[in-house]
Design a protein around this motif. Sequence first.
Motif, mmCIF file in Angstrom:
data_model
loop_
_atom_site.group_PDB
_atom_site.id
_atom_site.type_symbol
_atom_site.label_atom_id
_atom_site.label_comp_id
_atom_site.label_asym_id
_atom_site.label_seq_id
_atom_site.Cartn_x
_atom_site.Cartn_y
_atom_site.Cartn_z
ATOM 1 N N GLN A 78 0.819 -1.220 0.000
ATOM 2 C CA GLN A 78 0.000 0.000 0.000
ATOM 3 C C GLN A 78 0.849 1.264 0.000
ATOM 4 O O GLN A 78 0.514 2.230 -0.674
ATOM 5 N N VAL A 79 1.922 1.270 0.776
ATOM 6 C CA VAL A 79 2.683 2.508 0.944
ATOM 7 C C VAL A 79 3.774 2.709 -0.101
ATOM 8 O O VAL A 79 4.135 3.856 -0.382
ATOM 9 N N MET A 80 4.281 1.637 -0.676
ATOM 10 C CA MET A 80 5.378 1.784 -1.644
ATOM 11 C C MET A 80 5.042 2.753 -2.790
ATOM 12 O O MET A 80 5.879 3.590 -3.133
ATOM 13 N N PRO A 81 3.845 2.687 -3.376
ATOM 14 C CA PRO A 81 3.544 3.627 -4.462
ATOM 15 C C PRO A 81 3.462 5.089 -4.000
ATOM 16 O O PRO A 81 3.506 6.002 -4.829
ATOM 17 N N LEU A 82 3.360 5.313 -2.701
ATOM 18 C CA LEU A 82 3.245 6.673 -2.166
ATOM 19 C C LEU A 82 4.598 7.308 -1.873
ATOM 20 O O LEU A 82 4.669 8.500 -1.584
ATOM 21 N N TYR A 92 12.707 0.923 1.652
ATOM 22 C CA TYR A 92 11.527 0.073 1.804
ATOM 23 C C TYR A 92 11.458 -1.034 0.759
ATOM 24 O O TYR A 92 10.863 -2.083 1.017
ATOM 25 N N ARG A 93 12.071 -0.844 -0.376
ATOM 26 C CA ARG A 93 12.144 -1.932 -1.367
ATOM 27 C C ARG A 93 12.990 -3.074 -0.802
ATOM 28 O O ARG A 93 12.628 -4.243 -0.904
ATOM 29 N N ARG A 94 14.131 -2.716 -0.198
ATOM 30 C CA ARG A 94 14.989 -3.736 0.413
ATOM 31 C C ARG A 94 14.244 -4.427 1.559
ATOM 32 O O ARG A 94 14.281 -5.652 1.693
#
Length: 111
Positions: A78-82, A92-94
């Motif tokens: 949910q938060v990655m695209p933000l 956060y990708r790692r």
Amino acid sequence: MSRVNRSPQHDDDVARLWQEHLLAAFPADLRGAELAGVDMVLLDASIAGCVSTWKDNGGVLDRERQRLLDNCIADLDQVMPLLNDAEDICYYRRLRQLARLVSDTGPQPTK
């Protein structure tokens, strides 16, 4: 979900990502931040706790921590695209890669 057989490469990947995570500074602009109702510090701490437990338990999680980790991955999705900052995205990708590797091993089998 049952535990899957892990390859040495899997464990090496977890170890490498975990070490990178431990050495990385938490993104300053996300301290105290909530995105999509998700506390970013708590998300990081929850995943780190699950990974640490997984490592301490020889590569297995109990069902409760498995559920927590799976929920954290859903929150990450949910938060990655933000995220807009390149360092935040990398951090956060790692963390998501690490969480996914640990989660994919499944919970500890019941006896």
